[in-house]
Design an enzyme around this catalytic site. Structure first.
Site, PDB file in Angstrom:
ATOM      1  N   GLY A  69      43.175  37.896  43.690  1.00  0.00           N
ATOM      2  CA  GLY A  69      42.813  39.139  43.506  1.00  0.00           C
ATOM      3  C   GLY A  69      44.091  39.723  42.884  1.00  0.00           C
ATOM      4  N   ARG A  70      44.663  41.063  43.269  1.00  0.00           N
ATOM      5  CA  ARG A  70      45.948  41.667  42.784  1.00  0.00           C
ATOM      6  C   ARG A  70      47.286  40.676  43.537  1.00  0.00           C
ATOM      7  NH1 ARG A  70      42.769  46.568  44.036  1.00  0.00           N
ATOM      8  NH2 ARG A  70      43.023  45.607  46.239  1.00  0.00           N
ATOM      9  N   ILE A  71      47.199  40.565  44.731  1.00  0.00           N
ATOM     10  CA  ILE A  71      48.420  39.813  45.174  1.00  0.00           C
ATOM     11  C   ILE A  71      48.526  38.236  44.849  1.00  0.00           C
ATOM     12  CG2 ILE A  71      49.675  39.318  47.488  1.00  0.00           C
ATOM     13  CD1 ILE A  71      48.447  41.900  48.505  1.00  0.00           C
ATOM     14  N   SER A 120      38.593  31.401  44.544  1.00  0.00           N
ATOM     15  CA  SER A 120      38.238  32.856  44.970  1.00  0.00           C
ATOM     16  C   SER A 120      36.700  33.190  44.834  1.00  0.00           C
ATOM     17  CB  SER A 120      39.115  33.789  43.733  1.00  0.00           C
ATOM     18  OG  SER A 120      39.237  35.000  44.259  1.00  0.00           O
ATOM     19  N   ARG A 121      36.464  34.285  45.216  1.00  0.00           N
ATOM     20  CA  ARG A 121      34.795  34.528  45.292  1.00  0.00           C
ATOM     21  C   ARG A 121      34.257  34.765  43.855  1.00  0.00           C
ATOM     22  NH1 ARG A 121      33.571  39.978  48.433  1.00  0.00           N
ATOM     23  NH2 ARG A 121      34.840  40.641  46.749  1.00  0.00           N
ATOM     24  N   SER A 122      35.064  35.132  42.929  1.00  0.00           N
ATOM     25  CA  SER A 122      34.558  35.183  41.614  1.00  0.00           C
ATOM     26  C   SER A 122      35.466  34.347  40.537  1.00  0.00           C
ATOM     27  CB  SER A 122      34.278  36.689  41.025  1.00  0.00           C
ATOM     28  OG  SER A 122      35.055  37.651  41.599  1.00  0.00           O
ATOM     29  N   ARG A 133      45.856  38.048  56.333  1.00  0.00           N
ATOM     30  CA  ARG A 133      45.484  38.475  57.846  1.00  0.00           C
ATOM     31  C   ARG A 133      45.213  37.377  58.627  1.00  0.00           C
ATOM     32  NH1 ARG A 133      46.520  42.758  56.329  1.00  0.00           N
ATOM     33  NH2 ARG A 133      45.648  44.759  56.490  1.00  0.00           N
ATOM     34  N   GLU A 176      48.769  40.874  67.107  1.00  0.00           N
ATOM     35  CA  GLU A 176      50.007  41.435  66.682  1.00  0.00           C
ATOM     36  C   GLU A 176      50.266  42.646  67.544  1.00  0.00           C
ATOM     37  OE1 GLU A 176      49.945  42.421  62.371  1.00  0.00           O
ATOM     38  OE2 GLU A 176      49.556  40.345  61.947  1.00  0.00           O
ATOM     39  N   HIS A 205      54.649  41.005  60.082  1.00  0.00           N
ATOM     40  CA  HIS A 205      53.636  41.776  59.227  1.00  0.00           C
ATOM     41  C   HIS A 205      54.436  42.782  58.378  1.00  0.00           C
ATOM     42  CE1 HIS A 205      49.412  42.983  58.847  1.00  0.00           C
ATOM     43  NE2 HIS A 205      50.210  43.152  57.580  1.00  0.00           N
TER      44      HIS A 205
HETATM   45  P1  NAP Z   1      42.414  42.279  46.216  1.00  0.00           P
HETATM   46  O1  NAP Z   1      42.910  42.472  44.854  1.00  0.00           O
HETATM   47  O2  NAP Z   1      41.151  42.751  46.560  1.00  0.00           O
HETATM   48  O3  NAP Z   1      42.106  40.714  46.281  1.00  0.00           O
HETATM   49  C1  NAP Z   1      41.425  39.813  47.252  1.00  0.00           C
HETATM   50  C2  NAP Z   1      40.858  38.771  46.610  1.00  0.00           C
HETATM   51  O4  NAP Z   1      40.011  37.831  47.510  1.00  0.00           O
HETATM   52  C3  NAP Z   1      39.894  39.276  45.337  1.00  0.00           C
HETATM   53  O5  NAP Z   1      40.142  38.248  44.447  1.00  0.00           O
HETATM   54  C4  NAP Z   1      38.544  38.725  46.124  1.00  0.00           C
HETATM   55  O6  NAP Z   1      37.608  38.639  45.354  1.00  0.00           O
HETATM   56  C5  NAP Z   1      38.657  37.685  46.895  1.00  0.00           C
HETATM   57  N1  NAP Z   1      37.907  37.256  47.965  1.00  0.00           N
HETATM   58  C6  NAP Z   1      37.239  38.415  48.776  1.00  0.00           C
HETATM   59  N2  NAP Z   1      36.463  37.814  49.671  1.00  0.00           N
HETATM   60  C7  NAP Z   1      36.466  36.437  49.468  1.00  0.00           C
HETATM   61  C8  NAP Z   1      35.656  35.162  49.890  1.00  0.00           C
HETATM   62  N3  NAP Z   1      34.899  35.458  51.148  1.00  0.00           N
HETATM   63  N4  NAP Z   1      36.022  34.249  49.450  1.00  0.00           N
HETATM   64  C9  NAP Z   1      37.045  34.097  48.191  1.00  0.00           C
HETATM   65  N5  NAP Z   1      37.604  35.059  47.874  1.00  0.00           N
HETATM   66  C10 NAP Z   1      37.270  36.188  48.405  1.00  0.00           C
HETATM   67  O7  NAP Z   1      43.307  42.638  47.386  1.00  0.00           O
HETATM   68  P2  NAP Z   1      44.833  42.524  47.431  1.00  0.00           P
HETATM   69  O8  NAP Z   1      45.278  43.944  47.012  1.00  0.00           O
HETATM   70  O9  NAP Z   1      45.393  41.360  46.451  1.00  0.00           O
HETATM   71  O10 NAP Z   1      45.137  42.239  49.022  1.00  0.00           O
HETATM   72  C11 NAP Z   1      44.647  41.050  49.586  1.00  0.00           C
HETATM   73  C12 NAP Z   1      44.816  41.215  51.187  1.00  0.00           C
HETATM   74  O11 NAP Z   1      46.263  40.960  51.479  1.00  0.00           O
HETATM   75  C13 NAP Z   1      44.370  42.655  51.741  1.00  0.00           C
HETATM   76  O12 NAP Z   1      43.170  42.665  52.037  1.00  0.00           O
HETATM   77  C14 NAP Z   1      45.361  42.563  52.964  1.00  0.00           C
HETATM   78  O13 NAP Z   1      44.500  42.104  54.132  1.00  0.00           O
HETATM   79  C15 NAP Z   1      46.341  41.659  52.906  1.00  0.00           C
HETATM   80  N6  NAP Z   1      47.711  42.068  52.699  1.00  0.00           N
HETATM   81  C16 NAP Z   1      48.872  42.028  53.576  1.00  0.00           C
HETATM   82  C17 NAP Z   1      50.053  42.454  53.493  1.00  0.00           C
HETATM   83  C18 NAP Z   1      51.136  42.098  54.409  1.00  0.00           C
HETATM   84  O14 NAP Z   1      51.825  43.124  54.816  1.00  0.00           O
HETATM   85  N7  NAP Z   1      51.347  40.797  54.845  1.00  0.00           N
HETATM   86  C19 NAP Z   1      50.318  43.517  52.474  1.00  0.00           C
HETATM   87  C20 NAP Z   1      49.297  43.701  51.707  1.00  0.00           C
HETATM   88  C21 NAP Z   1      48.025  43.304  51.593  1.00  0.00           C
HETATM   89  P3  NAP Z   1      36.818  39.467  44.133  1.00  0.00           P
HETATM   90  O15 NAP Z   1      37.604  39.571  43.144  1.00  0.00           O
HETATM   91  O16 NAP Z   1      35.607  38.836  44.007  1.00  0.00           O
HETATM   92  O17 NAP Z   1      36.520  40.596  44.908  1.00  0.00           O
HETATM   93  C1  GLV Z   2      48.997  45.416  54.904  1.00  0.00           C
HETATM   94  O1  GLV Z   2      49.127  44.261  55.434  1.00  0.00           O
HETATM   95  C2  GLV Z   2      48.034  45.928  54.078  1.00  0.00           C
HETATM   96  O2  GLV Z   2      46.809  45.438  54.015  1.00  0.00           O
HETATM   97  O3  GLV Z   2      48.432  46.755  53.422  1.00  0.00           O
END
Ligand code: NAP
Ligand code: GLV
Ligand code: GLV
Length: 336
Positions: A160-162, A181-183, A242, A271, A290
């Site tokens: 995804g984005r990250i 990834s899912r897609s 997570r 946590e 975190h």
């Molecule tokens: P995002 O853009 O929605 O990316 C998530 C990716 O995971 C998408 O490509 C999604 O596929 C894929 N996915 C979802 N369910 C799946 C599955 N069952 N199997 C395989 N792939 C799957 O989100 P993001 O902004 O990158 O953030 C990702 C996660 O990072 C957040 O949800 C959060 O929990 C975590 N995070 C943590 C911190 C921290 O402080 N450590 C900070 C920011 C975020 P699709 O493209 O098909 O939707």
């Molecule tokens: C942090 O973990 C977030 O999901 O923004």
């Protein structure tokens, strides 16, 4: 008309609070700790809007008692702490803060990759606690050896984005990038030069495995004992997504028995992590509390986005980063 009541579960930035005060009657929980569930319950009973953190448990029981509540603006991109299905049913809008923390989280991911690969924390301890001095080592060919990344394989789970930014940075380090990834995104595969793998193949091939999926029913314990056993003995596991995407007990076993070479973890199933947790005993594990999005830039931009969502809703517009679009069919945005 009196202003709608907004409860914010932790101090944000004063300039953002001031902005919100133009539309809302704002109350801020000003302690450092998470408000206890009972306090949350009490506050939501009279709140029209809520700003939540990922440490606030917003379950269906709480939502059902929040009779006036119309919008929850989560100060995070992940929202697994909110029962979104229940919120949608009750006509409550849920928003998050995607995008503005991508860079910060991708950079922290790389900080962990480099810290584990080059044993930065161990090395710092070696200097700081006088081992370097005491042993009069000065410089030794075998002192604190790590591994190089160029030419190795980076396995990104969740592009995804990250995940995408982490993959791009991997390219800059001269790594081969594979992803699961899912897609599938074939345009991106070409652009980035990344290759798609099923999860088990990725785990078998990657020298660095990094997790970027959200926590959902599908991803809970996605990295379990069976999957950890598939990884290379020389591989590093990084989790900045997570905690519960990884089965912690299985990870402790993997580290104890040397199925993998090390780990960098920013997130945990529980946590805060107890200092007595077995994970704290491993030298080849780097732990952070975190702090993925913990840069001044990201945290301020997240607060701004929370405010944009709340102001849009107040003005009867669709919030820019609405999570549950289906809610639009149940109730129009606004407090009328
Ligand atoms: P995002 O853009 O929605 O990316 C998530 C990716 O995971 C998408 O490509 C999604 O596929 C894929 N996915 C979802 N369910 C799946 C599955 N069952 N199997 C395989 N792939 C799957 O989100 P993001 O902004 O990158 O953030 C990702 C996660 O990072 C957040 O949800 C959060 O929990 C975590 N995070 C943590 C911190 C921290 O402080 N450590 C900070 C920011 C975020 P699709 O493209 O098909 O939707
Ligand atoms: C942090 O973990 C977030 O999901 O923004
Ligand atoms: C190390 O400091 C070197 O010069 O190789």
């Amino acid at each position: 008309m009196s202003k709608p009541r907004l409860f914010i579960t932790r101090e944000l930035f004063p300039d953002v609070i001031e902005k919100l005060k133009k539309c809302y009657d704002v109350e801020v929980w000003d302690r450092y700790q998470t408000p206890p569930y009972e306090v949350l319950l009490d506050k939501v009973r009279s709140a029209d809007a809520l700003v939540t953190l990922l440490s606030d448990r917003i379950d269906c029981n709480l939502l059902q008692q929040a009779k006036r509540l119309r919008i929850i603006a989560q100060y995070a991109v992940g929202y697994d702490n909110v029962d979104v299905e229940c919120a949608t049913r009750l006509g409550i809008y849920v928003t998050n803060t995607p995008g503005v923390l991508t860079e910060a989280t991708a950079e922290l991911t790389w900080a962990l990759i480099l810290a584990v690969a080059r044993r930065i924390v161990e090395a710092d301890t070696f200097v700081r606690w006088g081992e370097w001095w005491r042993t009069k080592t000065s410089w030794h060919p075998h002192m604190v050896l790590g591994v190089e990344l160029r030419g190795k394989t980076l396995g990104v789970i969740g592009l995804g984005r990250i995940g995408l930014r982490v993959a791009e940075m991997g390219k800059a380090f001269g790594m081969k990038v594979v992803y699961y990834s899912r897609s599938r995104n074939e345009a991106l595969e070409k652009e980035l030069g990344a290759e798609y793998r099923d999860l088990d193949t990725l785990l078998q091939e990657a020298d660095v495995v990094t997790i970027h999926v959200p926590l959902t029913k599908e991803t809970y314990h996605m990295i379990n004992e069976e999957r950890l056993r598939k990884m290379k003995r020389t591989a590093i596991l990084i989790n900045t997504a997570r905690g519960a995407v990884v089965d912690t007990n299985a990870l402790v076993k993997a580290l104890s028995e040397g199925w993998i070479a090390g780990a960098g973890l920013d997130v945990f199933e529980e946590e805060p992590l107890s200092p007595n947790h077995p994970l704290t005993a491993f030298k080849n594990v780097v732990l952070t509390p975190h702090i993925g999005s913990a840069t001044y830039e990201a945290r301020h931009a997240m607060a701004e986005l929370v405010a944009e969502n709340l102001i849009a809703f107040y003005e009867g517009r669709e919030p820019p980063t609405l999570v549950n679009k289906e809610v639009l069919k149940i109730r129009p945005p606004g407090f009328r």
